[in-house]
Scaffold this motif. Structure first.
Motif, PDB file in Angstrom:
ATOM      1  N   ARG A 111       2.369 -20.897  31.217  1.00 47.75           N
ATOM      2  CA  ARG A 111       2.628 -22.064  32.055  1.00 47.75           C
ATOM      3  C   ARG A 111       2.824 -23.300  31.189  1.00 47.75           C
ATOM      4  NH1 ARG A 111      -1.884 -19.988  33.287  1.00 47.75           N
ATOM      5  NH2 ARG A 111      -3.063 -21.866  32.755  1.00 47.75           N
ATOM      6  N   THR A 112       2.049 -23.393  30.131  1.00 45.57           N
ATOM      7  CA  THR A 112       2.126 -24.506  29.195  1.00 45.57           C
ATOM      8  C   THR A 112       2.697 -23.991  27.883  1.00 45.57           C
ATOM      9  OG1 THR A 112       0.149 -25.491  30.179  1.00 45.57           O
ATOM     10  CG2 THR A 112       0.785 -26.268  27.985  1.00 45.57           C
ATOM     11  N   PRO A 113       3.797 -24.553  27.368  1.00 47.19           N
ATOM     12  CA  PRO A 113       4.332 -24.094  26.076  1.00 47.19           C
ATOM     13  C   PRO A 113       3.268 -24.198  24.990  1.00 47.19           C
ATOM     14  CG  PRO A 113       5.864 -25.588  27.171  1.00 47.19           C
ATOM     15  CD  PRO A 113       4.581 -25.653  27.939  1.00 47.19           C
ATOM     16  N   TRP A 114       3.092 -23.126  24.230  1.00 49.61           N
ATOM     17  CA  TRP A 114       2.083 -23.193  23.169  1.00 49.61           C
ATOM     18  C   TRP A 114       2.634 -22.717  21.832  1.00 49.61           C
ATOM     19  CZ3 TRP A 114      -2.553 -19.294  23.933  1.00 49.61           C
ATOM     20  CH2 TRP A 114      -2.081 -17.988  23.950  1.00 49.61           C
ATOM     21  N   ALA A 115       3.950 -22.629  21.733  1.00 50.76           N
ATOM     22  CA  ALA A 115       4.594 -22.290  20.469  1.00 50.76           C
ATOM     23  C   ALA A 115       5.924 -23.034  20.395  1.00 50.76           C
ATOM     24  CB  ALA A 115       4.812 -20.788  20.362  1.00 50.76           C
ATOM     25  N   ALA A 116       6.423 -23.196  19.176  1.00 54.87           N
ATOM     26  CA  ALA A 116       7.637 -23.984  18.980  1.00 54.87           C
ATOM     27  C   ALA A 116       8.865 -23.328  19.586  1.00 54.87           C
ATOM     28  CB  ALA A 116       7.859 -24.232  17.483  1.00 54.87           C
ATOM     29  N   ASP A 117       8.898 -21.990  19.608  1.00 52.85           N
ATOM     30  CA  ASP A 117      10.055 -21.278  20.135  1.00 52.85           C
ATOM     31  C   ASP A 117       9.633 -19.870  20.542  1.00 52.85           C
ATOM     32  OD1 ASP A 117       9.928 -19.772  17.655  1.00 52.85           O
ATOM     33  OD2 ASP A 117      11.050 -21.404  16.719  1.00 52.85           O
ATOM     34  N   GLU A 118      10.561 -19.117  21.133  1.00 56.11           N
ATOM     35  CA  GLU A 118      10.249 -17.778  21.618  1.00 56.11           C
ATOM     36  C   GLU A 118       9.873 -16.836  20.481  1.00 56.11           C
ATOM     37  OE1 GLU A 118      13.262 -16.154  24.107  1.00 56.11           O
ATOM     38  OE2 GLU A 118      13.132 -17.750  25.603  1.00 56.11           O
ATOM     39  N   ALA A 119      10.531 -17.000  19.331  1.00 64.55           N
ATOM     40  CA  ALA A 119      10.237 -16.122  18.191  1.00 64.55           C
ATOM     41  C   ALA A 119       8.790 -16.305  17.730  1.00 64.55           C
ATOM     42  CB  ALA A 119      11.198 -16.406  17.039  1.00 64.55           C
ATOM     43  N   THR A 120       8.332 -17.557  17.686  1.00 63.92           N
ATOM     44  CA  THR A 120       6.949 -17.812  17.279  1.00 63.92           C
ATOM     45  C   THR A 120       5.976 -17.308  18.332  1.00 63.92           C
ATOM     46  OG1 THR A 120       7.675 -19.774  16.054  1.00 63.92           O
ATOM     47  CG2 THR A 120       5.326 -19.580  16.522  1.00 63.92           C
ATOM     48  N   SER A 121       6.310 -17.512  19.606  1.00 61.85           N
ATOM     49  CA  SER A 121       5.442 -17.030  20.679  1.00 61.85           C
ATOM     50  C   SER A 121       5.270 -15.514  20.590  1.00 61.85           C
ATOM     51  CB  SER A 121       6.030 -17.424  22.030  1.00 61.85           C
ATOM     52  OG  SER A 121       5.183 -17.025  23.083  1.00 61.85           O
ATOM     53  N   ARG A 122       6.373 -14.797  20.393  1.00 60.47           N
ATOM     54  CA  ARG A 122       6.280 -13.343  20.242  1.00 60.47           C
ATOM     55  C   ARG A 122       5.530 -12.993  18.963  1.00 60.47           C
ATOM     56  NH1 ARG A 122      11.689 -10.026  19.267  1.00 60.47           N
ATOM     57  NH2 ARG A 122      11.366 -10.991  17.214  1.00 60.47           N
ATOM     58  N   GLY A 123       5.786 -13.719  17.886  1.00 61.93           N
ATOM     59  CA  GLY A 123       5.114 -13.445  16.617  1.00 61.93           C
ATOM     60  C   GLY A 123       3.610 -13.606  16.705  1.00 61.93           C
ATOM     61  N   LEU A 124       3.147 -14.575  17.491  1.00 62.49           N
ATOM     62  CA  LEU A 124       1.704 -14.769  17.653  1.00 62.49           C
ATOM     63  C   LEU A 124       1.071 -13.570  18.359  1.00 62.49           C
ATOM     64  CD1 LEU A 124       1.803 -18.522  18.645  1.00 62.49           C
ATOM     65  CD2 LEU A 124       0.624 -17.604  16.632  1.00 62.49           C
ATOM     66  N   ALA A 125       1.749 -13.042  19.388  1.00 64.26           N
ATOM     67  CA  ALA A 125       1.234 -11.850  20.063  1.00 64.26           C
ATOM     68  C   ALA A 125       1.244 -10.648  19.127  1.00 64.26           C
ATOM     69  CB  ALA A 125       2.062 -11.571  21.311  1.00 64.26           C
ATOM     70  N   ILE A 126       2.291 -10.528  18.320  1.00 66.48           N
ATOM     71  CA  ILE A 126       2.353  -9.444  17.333  1.00 66.48           C
ATOM     72  C   ILE A 126       1.210  -9.595  16.327  1.00 66.48           C
ATOM     73  CG2 ILE A 126       3.692  -8.549  15.375  1.00 66.48           C
ATOM     74  CD1 ILE A 126       6.227  -9.175  17.055  1.00 66.48           C
ATOM     75  N   ALA A 127       0.969 -10.820  15.864  1.00 73.30           N
ATOM     76  CA  ALA A 127      -0.109 -11.057  14.900  1.00 73.30           C
ATOM     77  C   ALA A 127      -1.458 -10.661  15.483  1.00 73.30           C
ATOM     78  CB  ALA A 127      -0.124 -12.516  14.473  1.00 73.30           C
ATOM     79  N   ALA A 128      -1.690 -10.992  16.760  1.00 73.79           N
ATOM     80  CA  ALA A 128      -2.959 -10.630  17.393  1.00 73.79           C
ATOM     81  C   ALA A 128      -3.144  -9.121  17.419  1.00 73.79           C
ATOM     82  CB  ALA A 128      -3.008 -11.197  18.815  1.00 73.79           C
ATOM     83  N   CYS A 129      -2.077  -8.382  17.741  1.00 71.41           N
ATOM     84  CA  CYS A 129      -2.161  -6.910  17.782  1.00 71.41           C
ATOM     85  C   CYS A 129      -2.324  -6.333  16.381  1.00 71.41           C
ATOM     86  CB  CYS A 129      -0.914  -6.334  18.436  1.00 71.41           C
ATOM     87  SG  CYS A 129      -0.715  -6.735  20.179  1.00 71.41           S
ATOM     88  N   ARG A 130      -1.552  -6.835  15.438  1.00 66.99           N
ATOM     89  CA  ARG A 130      -1.618  -6.338  14.059  1.00 66.99           C
ATOM     90  C   ARG A 130      -3.014  -6.546  13.479  1.00 66.99           C
ATOM     91  NH1 ARG A 130      -1.550  -9.203   9.882  1.00 66.99           N
ATOM     92  NH2 ARG A 130      -0.542 -11.015  10.852  1.00 66.99           N
ATOM     93  N   GLU A 131      -3.562  -7.732  13.683  1.00 69.38           N
ATOM     94  CA  GLU A 131      -4.894  -8.016  13.162  1.00 69.38           C
ATOM     95  C   GLU A 131      -5.956  -7.170  13.865  1.00 69.38           C
ATOM     96  OE1 GLU A 131      -6.005  -9.870  10.733  1.00 69.38           O
ATOM     97  OE2 GLU A 131      -4.225 -10.996  10.113  1.00 69.38           O
ATOM     98  N   ALA A 132      -5.748  -6.899  15.158  1.00 65.92           N
ATOM     99  CA  ALA A 132      -6.710  -6.061  15.877  1.00 65.92           C
ATOM    100  C   ALA A 132      -6.728  -4.650  15.298  1.00 65.92           C
ATOM    101  CB  ALA A 132      -6.378  -6.025  17.359  1.00 65.92           C
ATOM    102  N   LEU A 133      -5.563  -4.133  14.925  1.00 62.35           N
ATOM    103  CA  LEU A 133      -5.534  -2.819  14.275  1.00 62.35           C
ATOM    104  C   LEU A 133      -6.237  -2.891  12.923  1.00 62.35           C
ATOM    105  CD1 LEU A 133      -4.579   0.135  14.072  1.00 62.35           C
ATOM    106  CD2 LEU A 133      -2.461  -0.738  13.037  1.00 62.35           C
TER     107      LEU A 133
END
Length: 287
Positions: free
Chosen positions: A78-100
């Motif tokens: 609802r509230t933008p929390w990243a500079a662009d879509e690529a960064t937004s997706r990258g943050l979710a990827i980072a969360a999953c990668r770090e969880a592994l």
């Protein structure tokens, strides 16, 4: 655990992401509610010895367009929390990668990976034998970014030596995901009700940083995992950047909404500041 200096001018925060893994309390646990998966950081470095959720900084590879076939689209915020879509997706990827890497947990579409498979994947990636993207392709699986629910955004105080702009995601784990620390970055791990972790913090049995403490406080009210998702979906995603206030020998980190913070609207439910008492920052109301 932290290195605050009121004279610091501050450095730009690095992008980071954290996965708050929750599950329903097992049948017979009594009273319902959720458990969260916690890891203990190694004793040295940033957040040394603290109990945290698995996570870490955004790596350049996390925003590689080559990830697109290997992941589902992340949830819109609802509230933008990243500079662009690529960064937004990258943050979710980072969360999953770090969880592994830190917890042997990985959100994927379809049936969850078995614990032994996750340990093998983590070990092979750590040894440099392969990449997470290659393992997903070989197994015919997709990393499920859509299952990550944006929950909170905390920015390290300007006065801290190392600064991070961390996005918190809630992820509901099924029974197959048991989790395991890596004995490197994380030295212990456990599942527990949020209220139990908070009790142990009050009893000085473990250490929590304010963002972790606040996330546990909020999730302690969840009746079950579905409710935890609803709580995350309704949460404010505007950045919470504590401000250091040092006066008359007392040190406090004040949050938005506190009388001594420049942002006057509260962005996180609960007490408006964390005051240093001994070696712990404890939640308190403004005096």
């Amino acid at each position: 655990m932290i290195d605050l200096d009121p004279s610091r001018a501050g450095v730009p925060p690095r992008e980071a992401a954290t996965l708050v893994v929750v599950r329903d309390v097992a049948a017979g646990g009594g009273g319902g509610g959720v458990e969260v998966f916690c890891v203990e950081r190694q004793k040295v470095g940033f957040m040394g010895g603290a109990i945290v959720f698995p996570g870490g900084k955004l790596d350049p590879g996390d925003v590689d367009p080559a990830w697109e076939p290997s992941v589902t689209a992340p949830r819109a915020t609802r509230t933008p929390w990243a500079a662009d879509e690529a960064t937004s997706r990258g943050l979710a990827i980072a969360a999953c990668r770090e969880a592994l890497e830190e917890a042997a947990i990985l959100p994927v579409t379809g049936a969850a990976l078995a614990h032994a498979e996750l340990l093998e994947w983590r070990a092979r990636v750590a040894r440099g034998e392969t990449t997470l993207r290659a393992l997903l392709a070989e197994s015919g699986r997709t990393m499920d970014l859509a299952s990550l629910v944006p929950f909170a955004r905390w920015v390290t105080p300007v006065t801290e030596a190392r600064r991070y702009d961390t996005r918190f995601f809630v992820f509901v784990a099924g029974d197959a995901l048991t989790g395991a620390h890596d004995d490197h970055e994380t030295t212990a791990s456990f599942w527990a009700r949020p209220a139990e972790v908070l009790r142990r913090f009050v009893a000085a049995e473990l250490q929590l940083a304010p963002p972790t403490h606040r996330a546990l406080e909020i999730l302690a009210a969840a009746r079950d995992a579905r409710d935890a998702v609803a709580i995350a979906e309704a949460s404010c995603l505007d950045p919470v950047c504590p401000r250091l206030v040092a006066r008359d020998g007392a040190v406090a980190l004040v949050l938005p909404g506190d009388p001594e913070h420049e942002v006057k609207e509260a962005r996180s439910p609960g007490k408006s500041r964390y005051v240093l008492r001994g070696d712990r920052f404890l939640p308190e109301d403004a005096p």
